[in-house]
Every structure is written in C-alpha cells, then in structure tokens.
Scaffold this active site. Structure first.
Site, PDB file in Angstrom:
ATOM      1  N   CYS A 361       0.781   9.830   4.609  1.00 35.14           N
ATOM      2  CA  CYS A 361      -0.455   9.115   4.973  1.00 35.14           C
ATOM      3  C   CYS A 361      -1.207   9.974   5.988  1.00 35.14           C
ATOM      4  CB  CYS A 361      -0.064   7.756   5.557  1.00 35.14           C
ATOM      5  SG  CYS A 361      -1.213   7.058   6.750  1.00 35.14           S
ATOM      6  N   CYS A 364      -1.403   8.662   9.593  1.00 35.30           N
ATOM      7  CA  CYS A 364      -0.084   8.731  10.259  1.00 35.30           C
ATOM      8  C   CYS A 364       0.252  10.193  10.565  1.00 35.30           C
ATOM      9  CB  CYS A 364       1.007   8.138   9.369  1.00 35.30           C
ATOM     10  SG  CYS A 364       0.565   6.544   8.657  1.00 35.30           S
TER      11      CYS A 364
END
Length: 435
Positions: A361, A364
């Site tokens: 991600c 992230c």
C-alpha cells in the site's frame, strides 16, 4: 491502567513522559510539521521489493499517495543543490556563476560512464558507513515530492498476507530472536497456544541490552503505527464523504490486556521506550543545528528564520528533559566485541528499511519508509557523539552530515511518536466514558 510506572532498561516513568509530551513537545512539533521545510518529503515509492516477488499493489483508494505538483514545491527545496540546508550552498546565483567559471577554465576531464558509475558507488559506500537506513536516491526520476499534510497516515484497509509477510520478515529475521524460541514474535501471527501472553517474554530477558533495545524499538514502532490507524479510522462513508476518527473496538483488539493475553500493555510501553530514544537523539543533535552555517532553506527568508527558531526551541525542550536514556550503556563491552555487535545492529536495521519497499500500500509504504528512516537517523546521531562535538562553527562538517531527507524524516518520525502518545491519552478518556 497497566501502562504506568518505570520503563525497563531506563530510569524514566511513563507519567513524566506523558506530561512532558503534552505540555512541551506536542504543540510545538505539530506546528513544525506544518512548516514548508518539513511538510515536503522526497521519496521513491516505486523501488522494487528486494526480498520477494510482490503480490501486486493495493487497489483500495485510501492506499493511494498523491504526489506534489512541481509548482507547489518551494523553490529552495527543489533547487537540487546537495546540502540545501547549508547557507554556504544557498546562493543559487553564486553557485551557477561558479559552475560557469569552472566550465570555461576546465581541462578535459571527461570520464567514461563506467568511471562515473564507480565514483557514485564509492561515494555511496563512504556515505553508507554510518547509515542505519537504505536511503532513496533523490536524483532518481522515480523519486517524487509528497506533501505529508495532504497524505496523512491513517487506516487504509491494507491487511492480509502482504501486510503479514512484511511484519513477519521484520520480526522473525531481524529481531535477534534466539533459535530456541519457536513462537512467532509478530503480533499479527495467528493465536499461538499455551506459550501466549506475557509469560512468553522471558526469552527477552536472556538477551544482551543491545538486542533487547532493538526488539523494543521495532515493537514500539509497530505499536505507534497501529495507534495511528486506530485513531484515524474510516468510521463511515456517506454520500462519498469519508468520516475518520478513533475506533475503540480496533484499539482494544490490538492493545487490550484481555484480548492480547497481556501483551498489549507491553507493546505500548515499547512505544514510550522508542519515544525516549528519539528524544535523546534530538537533544544530542542540537549543536549541529545551533551553528549559524545551518539554514533550513526553502527560499522564503522570513519563514526559514521562523522555522529554525521553532526547531531550536524544540531542541531546548528536549535538553531540559531530566530522565534521558543513557546510550553509553550500549556497545560498552570489549572494543572488538562491541564494534562487531554495533555493526550487526546497524545491518539488521538497514535490512528493515529495505523491507519497507515490500509494503503493497503506497500510503503505508510512505509512512513506513519515513518512520524507519527517522529512527535510523536517530540511531546514527546517538552513535556519532564524538563527530557532533567536533563540528566546525562556520563551515560544512566532514565528520557528521545530515541530508535534508534525513532531517525531514527525523522530525516527522518524532512528530508521529508524539502524536501517538497524545492519542493514547485520548483513548484513555474514551475508554473511561465507554464503561
């Protein structure tokens, strides 16, 4: 109620950190993170994972990172001069004149591409000797500026095998786990039978201080990231408008003593320990920034002066904290053994910074890279005390140097920890009300 008292491996109590953070650090560091110099971070989110074939990127829209258009970046930041924060390098006109003069009076010093590559490699090797992190190459076309205020760290829905594999690799392969311990250290691992809970951690006491510290730093970082996700959770989405806020159920799932078999409070205590380590690094690096030659340059003179004043103010506060962690207790055995242990410590941490390129991600990955780089910079500072003491007042230093990327990561990473501790206070209040 269990996150109280004196922390292991240092002489500091949690209540003192709470008060110090709430009244001195948090309001100022929040302001600092909003300044132009600290809000734009250059990062390469396209570096391939060096350890395994990627499972593909997360397609959830909240995983997406919006890069910053060139036009929005302050001119001083994107000027592309190395050591941009040094006044010596800040006069771009002078720099161009100098470059022009050197071209006119140059002897033929054409190098083959192979030689150039070799020189870059040598420089990179020299630079990397004291680095705890794999730094992104800021000259890479794939590196982009990101406005951290427009891409906040929060719950994105990124979970499952990909997230599990990242944390598993960090805990199992890099946290000095003894071979005699079979249970996974990763809190995301499925339930583990009778060796669950607080009693499991007796193995940690058998490790030397340095390896215990390493594990606590990683566990503290994981706890901090989890706290941000619980505090900034997607609660509902009506008419396409998301509503973000604290999720008590998620917080309890990750930290409640009953739901985590006693492990949750330990994770939160490790967050405080990590805060202390980074706080110590800030107090140690203050002399580097107190020199007149260091300028947090964005091109806006008044703003830059205000930013530096605010930063020095934060450093003064960090120096005033009475219960600092004593890093001299680390790597203090016989010289040869201490040197080899320190190198092992550094390489393990560097490996973790490389694992961040395996996060599927983007949001992230962005915050994972920034926070590991911030901690890596803090460790570099703590183990460069002699070099920092020898810094020249009016010229760039050869012995100890920080790039803009490291400075931005260091202060933003500490800002995230300060926010975590503040959010923990908020959850305490919410839990009392929910009872």
């Amino acid at each position: 109620a269990q996150v109280i008292g004196v922390l292991d491996d240092c002489l500091c109590d949690i209540e003192s950190i709470d008060n110090f953070n709430t009244y001195k650090i948090f309001p100022k560091i929040k302001k600092l993170q909003e300044r132009d110099y600290f809000r734009y971070y250059k990062v390469n989110l396209k570096r391939p994972c060096p350890f395994w074939a990627e499972d593909g990127h997360c397609s959830i829209k909240d995983c997406h990172v919006e890069p910053c258009p060139e036009s929005k970046i302050p001119v001083g930041i994107k000027a592309g001069i190395s050591n941009k924060y040094l006044k010596v390098a800040n006069n771009t006109k002078e720099f161009e004149d100098c470059e022009q003069a050197s071209k006119l009076g140059a002897i033929n010093s054409t190098l083959s591409n192979q030689s150039k590559e070799a020189f870059i490699d040598w420089a990179r090797y020299d630079d990397s000797q004291d680095h705890f992190c794999e730094l992104d190459d800021e000259r890479s076309p794939a590196a982009q500026y990101v406005d951290l205020l427009l891409n906040p760290e929060r719950y994105t829905g990124y979970k499952g095998p990909s997230a599990w594999r990242v944390w598993n690799s960090i805990y199992e392969e890099n946290c000095f786990k003894p071979r005699s311990v079979y249970r996974p250290l990763n809190p995301l691992a499925p339930s583990r039978g009778e060796d669950d809970g607080e009693s499991f951690y007796t193995w940690l006491e058998g490790l030397c201080l340095e390896k215990r510290v390493f594990y606590k730093l990683i566990s503290g970082l994981h706890a901090s990231i989890n706290l941000h996700l619980c505090a900034n959770y997607l609660l509902e989405e009506t008419w396409g408008k998301p509503s973000w806020g604290p999720n008590i159920k998620e917080f309890k799932r990750r930290f409640d003593p009953v739901e985590t078999k006693g492990e949750g409070p330990r994770r939160l205590k490790n967050l405080y320990f990590l805060y202390l380590i980074e706080l110590r690094a800030l107090s140690k690096v203050a002399p580097y920034f107190e020199r007149s030659v260091v300028d947090l340059y964005t091109g806006n003179v008044d703003d830059d002066a205000d930013t530096k004043t605010l930063l020095l103010n934060i450093f003064q506060d960090t120096k005033s904290f009475p219960m600092h962690f004593d890093e001299k207790s680390m790597f203090s055995g016989d010289k040869k053994g201490a040197k080899s242990l320190k190198e092992e410590f550094r390489l393990h941490f560097k490996n973790i910074s490389r694992i961040m390129d395996c996060v599927g991600c983007d949001k992230c990955r962005l915050w994972g890279k920034l926070q590991t780089q911030g901690l890596g910079t803090a460790l570099k500072i703590l183990f460069s005390e002699k070099e920092i003491q020898k810094l020249p007042e009016n010229s760039p230093s050869k012995g100890f140097q920080l790039t803009r990327q490291e400075i931005v990561a260091l202060l933003n990473a500490f800002g995230r920890l300060s926010t975590s501790i503040r959010e923990l206070q908020n959850f305490k209040v919410l839990l009392q009300h929910s009872r």
